[in-house]
Design a protein around this motif. Structure first.
Motif, PDB file in Angstrom:
ATOM      1  N   ALA A   1       0.788  -1.194   0.039  1.00  0.00           N
ATOM      2  CA  ALA A   1      -0.047  -0.134  -0.073  1.00  0.00           C
ATOM      3  C   ALA A   1       0.783   1.197  -0.043  1.00  0.00           C
ATOM      4  O   ALA A   1       0.399   2.247  -0.531  1.00  0.00           O
ATOM      5  N   CYS A   2       1.975   0.984   0.287  1.00  0.00           N
ATOM      6  CA  CYS A   2       3.181   2.149   0.415  1.00  0.00           C
ATOM      7  C   CYS A   2       4.537   1.967  -0.134  1.00  0.00           C
ATOM      8  O   CYS A   2       5.276   1.850   0.551  1.00  0.00           O
TER       9      CYS A   2
ATOM     10  N   PHE B   1       1.556  12.217  -1.104  1.00  0.00           N
ATOM     11  CA  PHE B   1       0.940  11.099  -1.318  1.00  0.00           C
ATOM     12  C   PHE B   1       0.574  10.663   0.254  1.00  0.00           C
ATOM     13  O   PHE B   1       1.065  10.599   1.058  1.00  0.00           O
ATOM     14  N   VAL B   2      -0.863  10.428   0.362  1.00  0.00           N
ATOM     15  CA  VAL B   2      -1.480   9.908   1.679  1.00  0.00           C
ATOM     16  C   VAL B   2      -1.796   8.455   1.594  1.00  0.00           C
ATOM     17  O   VAL B   2      -2.837   7.960   0.776  1.00  0.00           O
ATOM     18  N   PRO B   3      -0.810   7.536   2.125  1.00  0.00           N
ATOM     19  CA  PRO B   3      -1.035   6.142   1.963  1.00  0.00           C
ATOM     20  C   PRO B   3      -2.337   5.601   2.503  1.00  0.00           C
ATOM     21  O   PRO B   3      -2.764   6.284   3.588  1.00  0.00           O
ATOM     22  N   PRO B   4      -2.919   4.475   1.961  1.00  0.00           N
ATOM     23  CA  PRO B   4      -4.208   3.928   2.585  1.00  0.00           C
ATOM     24  C   PRO B   4      -3.936   3.624   4.072  1.00  0.00           C
ATOM     25  O   PRO B   4      -2.639   3.465   4.421  1.00  0.00           O
ATOM     26  N   PRO B   5      -4.924   3.500   4.840  1.00  0.00           N
ATOM     27  CA  PRO B   5      -4.677   3.260   6.239  1.00  0.00           C
ATOM     28  C   PRO B   5      -4.615   1.844   6.691  1.00  0.00           C
ATOM     29  O   PRO B   5      -5.293   1.451   7.418  1.00  0.00           O
ATOM     30  N   VAL B   6      -3.302   1.278   6.308  1.00  0.00           N
ATOM     31  CA  VAL B   6      -3.021  -0.051   6.802  1.00  0.00           C
ATOM     32  C   VAL B   6      -2.617   0.046   8.105  1.00  0.00           C
ATOM     33  O   VAL B   6      -2.139   1.150   8.578  1.00  0.00           O
TER      34      VAL B   6
ATOM     35  N   GLY C   1       1.218   1.648  10.765  1.00  0.00           N
ATOM     36  CA  GLY C   1       1.473   3.008  10.562  1.00  0.00           C
ATOM     37  C   GLY C   1       2.832   3.416  10.608  1.00  0.00           C
ATOM     38  O   GLY C   1       2.931   4.509   9.770  1.00  0.00           O
ATOM     39  N   GLY C   2       3.545   2.779  11.063  1.00  0.00           N
ATOM     40  CA  GLY C   2       5.007   3.198  11.072  1.00  0.00           C
ATOM     41  C   GLY C   2       5.675   2.944   9.718  1.00  0.00           C
ATOM     42  O   GLY C   2       6.786   3.477   9.504  1.00  0.00           O
ATOM     43  N   LEU C   3       5.013   2.257   8.834  1.00  0.00           N
ATOM     44  CA  LEU C   3       5.321   2.212   7.317  1.00  0.00           C
ATOM     45  C   LEU C   3       4.715   3.092   6.533  1.00  0.00           C
ATOM     46  O   LEU C   3       5.045   2.820   5.245  1.00  0.00           O
ATOM     47  N   ARG C   4       4.015   3.792   6.937  1.00  0.00           N
ATOM     48  CA  ARG C   4       2.983   4.697   6.100  1.00  0.00           C
ATOM     49  C   ARG C   4       3.988   6.067   5.756  1.00  0.00           C
ATOM     50  O   ARG C   4       3.471   7.041   6.114  1.00  0.00           O
TER      51      ARG C   4
END
Lengths: 449, 449
Positions: free
Chosen positions: B294-295, B326-331, B334-337
């Motif tokens: 996702a990111c 870019f706003v990553p999807p809310p997987v 959180g620390g990898l977004r």
């Protein structure tokens, strides 16, 4: 680089035996009684729900019982646990006393509970049992048993008190992550559950009844209890044995040992290996049991035979009790909300070997926050009672070396910290009316010998 | 008693130096650029918000930098951390490969983040700073800095992304328990917050702007960042140095080292001490960086100068990027977004020294549950990506000895496990349209040399 903070042992120093204090106890311990006949209980009475390996430990008079290699292998996932010197807390308290703590929060479940869970899973597995059933309130015991069952390839069925099931989804998710099944109690899976269906929020008493019934009815299922019984206390003595080694590494000997008490397994696990020396006249350690003022079993209970559960299905046990159907106020130290206490522990309190103190909820959280800000670790609400007692000891100034049990972390209790910090935490206390009711509720039974 | 499971080091083996990989990097690293002039950044540009001790580390070409005694003392609260041999996971995977993991979840905050937080707090305290400001998403970095500030007697102000503030009250309570102040971002305390008031749920970009503004405006306040920058990666190298010692105790050398990557500090911390040997031709270790599909910064991003924050206030950094807004999807990881990654890490990926792989959310949780049921520890969603990559490596069958970083526990992520186990966890992926938009969003800047 300054004084040591942690005292660590290698895996080879995981104890090889559990310490059984039974043969060293003062006087002859009074036996548990059958709830129907009120005669002393025999091993055969327990056989439908416990494996013989544990029943033998329940009544053993051997001073030491060997730990099976498979259990020691499982212990290696988190044991030996660290002993810490609380140097930063000492500085904050501005005390010359040395404060040590044995930290059990490093287990995967975050408390001391897996010490007995893996042992119980092992003996059941050895005797061909396929599944264990148990109850859980806040979820600490349920998660420990779920982990243990997974390690020994057993199924696990947990009856979780309804209101906790609704309010504490994280502990439930933890139990399920380890592969156990969780039922909201009261459930429609048991007679006991169906009979109590109108008590929607459930209670530990109902959940126990459901778990026991599940075990009693199924050939391949046993029941598992997380505290109170002799064999549970026995398994926890790995804590104190390691602490003796680690205090030796530090070159010190405790003047006083402090722990919190609910069912008593954490307290017994830390203190009994030291207590054996005390009872034999080899040391002069004092022992302090810290409990909630909202459920002051040892400080205000009656020493009498009482049931272990609310419904009165379990054997009658000789203990301090607030009455078996007393429902303690909902303090956050869920593990300390028990009307009785382990018979072995109660006998030592009665004999004057353990001093008990009760603390109100806010003063325990005040101590816990002080500790967290000094030492980093955020304590569970249960050992926060022990920390409060440590601060008391420091203020009294008698003890030079204090050891206490930090039996779990507070990662699942931050809502309680939030309430404390925002000033909305309640401070319930056991009342005189509670006391009168408790006395009236005691079952008819012989006096404790 | 069987093979060892844990490899423990005494406190005296806490590293005395941090490993600075900068002088060993292939080629000449491209400098960060001033966001306005797009000229190489000088130390003076950073001085308003960082202490000189950290600015010097940011640009240092010394191969090793001594760890101050006070920082090593703070490390003693949880370091050295254990290295585990995953014997039970190996059995479940039925592999002849040996799998080791370095576990950073034993820190009070439950992750590797305090390794740099205490160092940053120390250097700020040394230079007379009174308060640190920072941002936090899910709360891991905010809690680590709150703990560090408490240990070094600094005030701490955390701007927490609005939606996390509302949905994750437990991490917030943790931060407050350690005595820091938490503001819901966007707040009305800063110009940046007031300007974005209509974005009620907030974003990491807005929170960074609020924290930087707070630091820039107050004489006695500095800003603190939890990843990406050279000095942050530097502080994390205590992880890998300990792991080298511990692999030595086990008598083995890893063929491949695996870690998850968000901003890159956990990955760098574990791998850089080994990587120095690799770059010098002393070993032939492979390195695998695992990130969310996702990111997918390293696997699908563009190698270009881009801003570190959404608003474009930070310096331009040479890195793989998905575009700074870019706003990553809310997987749940959180620390990898994060749209970018640490420049030092990106350079090594570009040079072919690190292989990157992207995984979808459900396959990472599948791996995490497998791990939890074998090893007991419930991993955070971030290192679940590393575990997925470990299982991949095992299935490929090339590596005899695998080492991975278990950078934190999942005690605060059980809602995500609940969603996975109940089959409701989403599986977002970065799309071609996302990619086109990312390329279009890159700022005008020189090509990376």
């Amino acid at each position: 680089m300054g004084q040591p903070v942690k005292y660590l042992l290698p895996e080879s120093d995981i104890p090889t035996h559990w310490v059984n204090l039974l043969p060293d106890l003062p006087g002859t311990p009074s036996p548990p009684l059958h709830p129907g006949t009120k005669e002393p209980l025999g091993p055969e009475d327990l056989a439908p729900i416990f494996p013989m390996g544990l029943i033998q430990q329940e009544v053993s008079t051997e001073p030491e019982i060997e730990i099976p290699e498979e259990v020691r292998e499982a212990y290696k996932l988190w044991r030996p646990t660290p002993l810490y010197r609380a140097l930063r807390l000492e500085r904050v308290l501005d005390t010359p006393a040395h404060v040590y703590y044995k930290y059990e929060g490093v287990s995967p479940a975050g408390s001391h509970k897996p010490n007995t869970a893996v042992a119980q899973a092992y003996y059941n597995k050895e005797e061909g049992v396929r599944k264990l059933s148990t109850e859980t309130g806040a979820g600490q015991w349920g998660s420990a048993l779920a982990l243990a069952c997974r390690l020994f390839d057993l199924e696990c069925e947990v009856f979780m008190v309804g209101i906790s099931y609704d309010q504490k989804p994280y502990r439930r998710a933890m139990i399920e992550t380890w592969g156990a099944t969780v039922h909201r109690s009261p459930s429609d899976l048991t007679d006991a559950g169906r009979a109590q269906a109108e008590h929607e929020t459930g209670s530990l008493g109902i959940a126990i009844s459901e778990a026991v019934e599940t075990a009693a009815k199924a050939e391949d299922t046993n029941y598992s209890l997380g505290s109170v019984l002799n064999h549970v206390l026995l398994h926890q003595t790995v804590i104190g044995q390691e602490a003796i080694e680690q205090m030796g590494m530090a070159g010190e000997s405790p003047d006083v040992i402090i722990g919190c008490t609910g069912g008593g397994s954490n307290f017994a696990g830390l203190t009994f290996p030291f207590m054996r020396g005390t009872l034999r006249g080899e040391n002069q350690i004092r022992y302090v049991a810290a409990e909630p003022a909202a459920c002051p079993t040892l400080t205000r209970g009656t020493y009498a035979y009482d049931f272990g559960d609310t419904a009165g299905l379990t054997p009658l046990m000789p203990m301090y009790t607030l009455g078996h159907d007393f429902v303690p106020p909902p303090v956050h130290a869920g593990g300390l909300r028990y009307h009785g206490d382990a018979p072995m522990l109660c006998g030592l309190v009665k004999a004057g070997r353990i001093e008990a103190r009760a603390y109100k909820q806010n003063e325990t959280f005040d101590a816990a926050v002080k500790f967290a800000r000094a030492e980093g670790i955020i304590p569970a609400p249960e050992p926060a009672h022990a920390i409060r007692a440590v601060i008391d000891e420091v203020e009294r100034g008698d003890a030079k070396v204090i050891l206490f049990g930090l039996c779990g972390h507070g990662n699942f209790d931050l809502a309680a910290y939030d309430a404390y910090l925002s000033g909305t935490l309640e401070d319930p206390e056991f009342s005189e009316a509670d006391m009168d009711a408790a006395l009236a509720r005691l079952p008819e039974a012989p006096a404790i010998a």
